[in-house]
Write an enzyme that holds these catalytic residues in place. Structure first.
Site, PDB file in Angstrom:
ATOM      1  CD1 TRP A 124      -2.107  -2.187   1.900  1.00  0.00           C
ATOM      2  CD2 TRP A 124      -2.829  -1.414  -0.067  1.00  0.00           C
ATOM      3  NE1 TRP A 124      -3.050  -3.065   1.415  1.00  0.00           N
ATOM      4  CE2 TRP A 124      -3.508  -2.618   0.216  1.00  0.00           C
ATOM      5  CE3 TRP A 124      -3.114  -0.755  -1.261  1.00  0.00           C
ATOM      6  CZ2 TRP A 124      -4.455  -3.182  -0.648  1.00  0.00           C
ATOM      7  CZ3 TRP A 124      -4.055  -1.300  -2.117  1.00  0.00           C
ATOM      8  CH2 TRP A 124      -4.713  -2.490  -1.813  1.00  0.00           C
ATOM      9  CG  ASP A 193      -3.002   3.800   4.167  1.00  0.00           C
ATOM     10  OD1 ASP A 193      -4.127   3.769   4.706  1.00  0.00           O
ATOM     11  OD2 ASP A 193      -2.710   3.114   3.161  1.00  0.00           O
ATOM     12  CE  LYS A 217      -8.401  -3.383   3.908  1.00  0.00           C
ATOM     13  NZ  LYS A 217      -7.321  -2.760   3.160  1.00  0.00           N
TER      14      LYS A 217
END
Ligand SMILES: *Cc1c(COP(=O)(O)O)cnc(C)c1O
Length: 382
Positions: A124, A193, A217
């Site tokens: 990511w 993040d 999530k």
């Protein structure tokens, strides 16, 4: 850095947490979109038909009406409370998941001749970097790819190019199961993040210029993001951008610059309220530690049958990864687990093996069952 004492509980923090799914539902270890608390799902079901007794369903509410405005403000307030930030921070919602924000960051903050830098500890952060590199001059501050993302950097083990507009890092690596146990210390504006770890533990948001988290999530809904940002940081963005691409314009419009993803915002608000109801990030951290340690212990106590290359000191409490000695045994593990009601354990295609994603709302008993199943499977196949 290692988990603090508060994060190393030996028993479930509270029975307020989901324990087992109701009849017909399975243990869903999916990495995201991921399982949600059933009490939240039930409230959404109710609101879909009639939101708060007004005779109009959640998806049908005008985003300019008083009821939606209240829902939006409650969502922002719950997230603000869970994050523990003051009035120098803006808390707002943006359309698009984390990848959209990855694209917006360089457009907002990195001009001609300027630069930003990225701590790369997961696919990511690598994606955030490569998206930015398409349009701006950015650098890698720590090259985790070179060590197969086996750990996060140690204190000071990353470059801090003078004048860089920000330093981005991925707080929890969803793929290899590693995590930062504290934000990296830096003098650069820090961007986290937090897509896979938001509200999973006490976290110092005030060390950050911005934290972003896509919803799927720990906040329930994909396709939208929660942004927590220092007001002076987002005000520093260039104004030579369409408003829809500027963080500050979304903040100033109270998350309603245009028609927002109203459903996703309501779901994120309900998830933030659930976070507070179960005791906030402190209680959640204890529960998550208990759940994760059951599975990591099953790896460590398997006499080498299960293993994982990531270093122990930075193991994630949200994504527990492991593999057996052979890829075909991994496939058998995933299939056998499904026949025991344990779903979604196939690892990420880049990392292989198995991955148990056990975010904040994942039921406690599912982790106990998985640990038990791992022991049985190792005995039969070891
Ligand atoms: C899942 C995940 C993403 C992906 O976000 P999209 O909403 O699919 O763009 C980004 N960052 C982290 C840390 C993630 O876990």
């Amino acid at each position: 850095m290692t988990p603090t004492a508060a994060m190393q509980a030996t028993s479930p923090a509270s029975t307020l947490f989901p324990q087992t799914p109701s009849k017909g539902r399975v243990y869903n270890f999916s990495a995201g979109p991921a399982c949600m608390p059933e009490c939240v799902l039930e409230q959404i079901r109710e609101e879909l038909i009639d939101c708060r007794g007004g005779g109009i369903g959640l998806l049908e509410l005008s985003h300019r009406g008083a009821l939606y405005e209240a829902l939006n403000n409650e969502a922002e307030a719950a997230c603000r409370k869970a994050a523990g930030v003051g009035s120098d921070y803006a808390v707002f919602f943006m359309p698009g998941g984390a990848t959209v924000q990855f694209g917006l960051l360089p457009l907002n903050f990195v001009g001609e001749g300027e630069t930003a830098t990225y701590i790369d500890t997961s696919i990511w952060s690598y994606k955030a970097y490569t998206e930015a590199a398409r349009c701006r001059n950015v650098s890698v501050a720590f090259d985790g790819r070179a060590i197969k993302y086996a750990r996060v950097p140690k204190k000071g083990e990353f470059a801090e190019p003078a004048g860089a507009k920000y330093l981005l890092y991925c707080q929890n690596n969803t793929v290899e199961g590693t995590t930062f146990w504290a934000p990296p210390e830096t003098t650069l504006p820090l961007i986290g993040d937090a897509t896979s770890d938001i509200f999973s533990r006490p976290w110092d948001f005030t060390k950050h210029a911005m934290v972003l988290a896509a919803g799927q999530k720990n906040l329930g809904a994909s396709g939208a993001s929660l942004i927590i940002a220092r007001k002076d940081f987002i005000a520093s963005a260039t104004t030579k951008l369409p408003t829809i691409l500027r963080f500050e314009d979304h903040a100033n419009a109270g998350s309603r610059l245009n028609t927002p993803p109203t459903f996703a915002v309501r779901v994120m608000g309900l998830m933030a309220e659930w976070t507070l109801k179960v005791g906030g990030p402190t209680a959640i951290a204890k529960n998550n530690a208990y759940k994760a340690n059951l599975i990591w212990d099953a790896v460590d106590n398997s006499g080498g049958f299960y293993s994982w290359p990531a270093e122990k000191w930075c193991r994630s409490h949200l994504n527990v990864c492991f593999k057996t000695p052979k890829a075909d045994l991994d496939a058998k593990f995933v299939a056998d687990a499904e026949s025991h009601g344990l779903f979604g354990l196939l690892g990420h295609r880049e990392a292989g093996g198995m991955r148990a994603s056990i975010y904040n709302a994942f039921p406690v008993h599912g982790c106990e069952l998985l640990a038990q199943f791992m022991g049985d499977f190792a005995k039969k196949n070891g």
